[in-house]
Design a protein around this motif. Structure first.
Motif, PDB file in Angstrom:
ATOM      1  N   UNK A 363      41.749  27.850  41.054  1.00 14.16           N
ATOM      2  CA  UNK A 363      42.429  29.103  40.714  1.00 14.16           C
ATOM      3  C   UNK A 363      42.213  29.461  39.246  1.00 14.16           C
ATOM      4  N   UNK A 364      42.205  28.451  38.375  1.00 14.77           N
ATOM      5  CA  UNK A 364      41.995  28.695  36.945  1.00 14.77           C
ATOM      6  C   UNK A 364      40.611  29.283  36.691  1.00 14.77           C
ATOM      7  N   UNK A 365      39.596  28.762  37.386  1.00 17.81           N
ATOM      8  CA  UNK A 365      38.221  29.268  37.224  1.00 17.81           C
ATOM      9  C   UNK A 365      38.119  30.742  37.587  1.00 17.81           C
ATOM     10  N   UNK A 366      38.985  31.180  38.515  1.00 17.41           N
ATOM     11  CA  UNK A 366      38.967  32.586  38.940  1.00 17.41           C
ATOM     12  C   UNK A 366      39.914  33.449  38.103  1.00 17.41           C
ATOM     13  N   UNK A 367      40.536  32.839  37.097  1.00 20.35           N
ATOM     14  CA  UNK A 367      41.435  33.592  36.229  1.00 20.35           C
ATOM     15  C   UNK A 367      42.742  33.971  36.896  1.00 20.35           C
ATOM     16  N   UNK A 368      43.173  33.164  37.872  1.00 20.77           N
ATOM     17  CA  UNK A 368      44.404  33.457  38.621  1.00 20.77           C
ATOM     18  C   UNK A 368      45.561  32.665  38.026  1.00 20.77           C
ATOM     19  N   UNK A 369      46.568  33.364  37.574  1.00 21.66           N
ATOM     20  CA  UNK A 369      47.731  32.713  36.973  1.00 21.66           C
ATOM     21  C   UNK A 369      48.741  32.324  38.048  1.00 21.66           C
ATOM     22  N   UNK A 383      52.753  30.654  44.039  1.00 20.38           N
ATOM     23  CA  UNK A 383      53.030  32.091  44.005  1.00 20.38           C
ATOM     24  C   UNK A 383      52.147  32.716  42.935  1.00 20.38           C
ATOM     25  N   UNK A 384      51.560  33.863  43.267  1.00 18.61           N
ATOM     26  CA  UNK A 384      50.665  34.561  42.332  1.00 18.61           C
ATOM     27  C   UNK A 384      50.797  36.069  42.527  1.00 18.61           C
ATOM     28  N   UNK A 385      50.182  36.843  41.629  1.00 21.76           N
ATOM     29  CA  UNK A 385      50.185  38.290  41.779  1.00 21.76           C
ATOM     30  C   UNK A 385      49.450  38.686  43.056  1.00 21.76           C
ATOM     31  N   UNK A 386      49.972  39.691  43.703  1.00 19.52           N
ATOM     32  CA  UNK A 386      49.437  40.142  44.991  1.00 19.52           C
ATOM     33  C   UNK A 386      47.942  40.473  44.939  1.00 19.52           C
ATOM     34  N   UNK A 387      47.482  41.034  43.829  1.00 19.41           N
ATOM     35  CA  UNK A 387      46.078  41.479  43.730  1.00 19.41           C
ATOM     36  C   UNK A 387      45.075  40.331  43.853  1.00 19.41           C
ATOM     37  N   UNK A 388      45.544  39.095  43.657  1.00 21.60           N
ATOM     38  CA  UNK A 388      44.634  37.944  43.699  1.00 21.60           C
ATOM     39  C   UNK A 388      44.556  37.264  45.076  1.00 21.60           C
ATOM     40  N   UNK A 389      45.285  37.751  46.054  1.00 27.43           N
ATOM     41  CA  UNK A 389      45.402  37.038  47.331  1.00 27.43           C
ATOM     42  C   UNK A 389      44.050  36.698  47.951  1.00 27.43           C
ATOM     43  N   UNK A 390      43.227  37.699  48.210  1.00 28.11           N
ATOM     44  CA  UNK A 390      41.965  37.456  48.924  1.00 28.11           C
ATOM     45  C   UNK A 390      41.030  36.572  48.118  1.00 28.11           C
ATOM     46  N   UNK A 391      40.955  36.799  46.801  1.00 22.41           N
ATOM     47  CA  UNK A 391      40.114  35.966  45.940  1.00 22.41           C
ATOM     48  C   UNK A 391      40.578  34.512  46.000  1.00 22.41           C
ATOM     49  N   UNK A 392      41.897  34.289  45.950  1.00 19.60           N
ATOM     50  CA  UNK A 392      42.440  32.927  45.990  1.00 19.60           C
ATOM     51  C   UNK A 392      42.111  32.243  47.312  1.00 19.60           C
ATOM     52  N   UNK A 393      42.338  32.925  48.418  1.00 20.23           N
ATOM     53  CA  UNK A 393      42.085  32.328  49.740  1.00 20.23           C
ATOM     54  C   UNK A 393      40.611  31.967  49.893  1.00 20.23           C
ATOM     55  N   UNK A 394      39.735  32.882  49.510  1.00 25.09           N
ATOM     56  CA  UNK A 394      38.295  32.620  49.677  1.00 25.09           C
ATOM     57  C   UNK A 394      37.816  31.483  48.776  1.00 25.09           C
ATOM     58  N   UNK A 395      38.281  31.463  47.528  1.00 19.30           N
ATOM     59  CA  UNK A 395      37.823  30.417  46.597  1.00 19.30           C
ATOM     60  C   UNK A 395      38.361  29.044  47.005  1.00 19.30           C
TER      61      UNK A 395
END
Length: 408
Positions: A363-369, A383-395
């Motif tokens: 998650x850190x590599x993708x810049x997801x807080x 828990x993370x910001x909604x805008x990161x959902x798909x990026x988080x799941x795929x990564x």
């Protein structure tokens, strides 16, 4: 000779053509020499239609009468399926929940199964008939009709399988099994051949909507092997069973997510014994379910108390906290209803270290807080910001190699 319980949901019996298709599938299964009990839901959209009628007549419909009304949906399906089987030369008999005597408690619209009288079903099976039972419904000791809540047909099927000591309970639905994650978010998601009851319970509670949670709990409690299959295509589906040694090879079985999250924080609350109860007591009294909780103690003898609720409850919870803010001497109330929860699930976590490290690094590599973290023996949720959902799941799906078949 084996005994199987089949369950077909609303989309599987959504038209007379589909009901005929179910009849063909049941006959094909029966040709192997097995006994078959079928549980069906109401035709798709029917329960919602009936509920809408109730609200047209009464603003807050009487729960007892709601159950009387809703139970008619499945009654239509069981009769039509019995007719479809008879038309193809297969002896069949349909039963409502009351006729079988699926005895429940008296909690209308969300009743729980207490016991099942299977005598009539066994007599019909012995006579060579297919037995069709209305899902989602039962009857109290006093004779009042009850329903089991949304998705209750799954629970009916599992409860019948437990009562009849069936070899397997087959849940036919519009997907062909349980996947490593939602294929609509990650196209490389892979169908699992098997998953444990524990993992399926976590996946269901964390947002996966393949099975109703109560049905998985029931299956685990009574050791009923569950299989999820598609009613529209052939395949082995996914077997849900107890943990086996070979299952330890898969460290992570799946990634679940929930879009319906909201986060609230009461900032600068005096750090005293009982403060958590003073905050969560009024929340519970308002019938708001709390999910994750984090408490951060500062150096000035205050604490920030953060918790998550269902997004639909955000406004009500915020109103309660704003009243509490002054009463408790807190500094401020903040909230965010644009968050999501992403979870990795797997029984392999018990015997493998480094899962959290891999998750957080990815998650850190993708810049997801990460806003909040929660763990159990077989899951890690963030828990993370909604805008990161798909990026988080795929990564995360890629990081844990879920697109690859496990080594033999």
């Amino acid at each position: 000779m084996a005994l199987y319980v089949h369950k077909y949901g609303g989309t599987s019996v959504g038209s007379t053509e589909r009901i005929k298709h179910v009849a063909e599938r049941v006959i094909k299964a029966r040709q192997k020499g097995d006994d078959i009990v079928v549980v069906v839901s109401a035709m798709s959209g029917e329960t919602n239609r009936l509920l809408a009628l109730a609200h047209e007549v009464q603003e807050r419909p009487n729960p007892r009468e709601v159950d009387v009304l809703l139970s008619t949906g499945e009654q239509v399906t069981i009769a039509l399926l019995a007719m479809a089987l008879e038309a193809k030369g297969c002896p069949a008999r349909s039963y409502t929940g009351a006729q079988v005597k699926i005895i429940t408690d008296e909690a209308h619209t969300k009743a729980r199964v207490e016991r099942i009288d299977n005598e009539a079903i066994r007599a019909d099976l012995a006579a060579g008939r297919v037995v069709i039972v209305a899902g989602f419904q039962g009857v109290t000791e006093a004779g009042d009709l009850t329903t089991l809540g949304r998705g209750g047909s799954d629970t009916t099927a599992v409860a019948l399988a437990a009562a009849l000591k069936a070899d397997e309970c087959l849940i036919f639905t519009d997907v062909d099994g349980v996947y490593t994650t939602d294929p609509r978010v990650e196209p490389r998601a892979r169908r699992l051949e098997r998953i444990t009851f524990e993992e399926m319970l976590e996946m269901a509670s964390l947002g996966s909507k393949v099975l109703q949670i109560r049905s998985v709990e029931f299956a685990g409690k009574y050791n009923v092997p569950l299989r999820v299959l598609s009613s529209f295509q052939e395949g082995e589906g996914t077997l849900i069973t107890y943990e086996e040694s070979e299952m330890e090879k898969a460290v992570i079985s799946g990634i679940a997510f929930n879009r319906d999250e909201a986060k609230l924080t009461l900032e600068g609350v005096p750090d005293k014994p009982g403060i958590a109860h003073k905050i969560l007591g009024p929340i519970a009294a308002a019938n708001i379910e709390v999910d994750m909780i984090v408490q951060n103690v500062a150096g000035d003898a205050t604490t920030d108390f953060t918790f998550t609720v269902h997004r639909n409850e955000f406004a009500k919870a915020m109103e309660i906290l704003q009243k509490l803010c002054g009463e408790l001497g807190a500094k401020a109330v903040t909230g965010d209803d644009k968050i999501v929860k992403v979870s990795v699930v797997g029984v392999g976590m018990r015997s493998h270290a480094g899962i959290a490290s891999t998750m957080f690094e990815t998650l850190a590599k993708e810049g997801i807080n990460i806003r909040m973290i929660s763990t159990s023996e077989i899951k890690i949720s963030v828990v993370m910001d909604e805008k990161y959902l798909e990026l988080a799941v795929r990564s995360l799906h890629e990081a844990f190699g879920l697109d690859k078949e496990p080594a033999a």
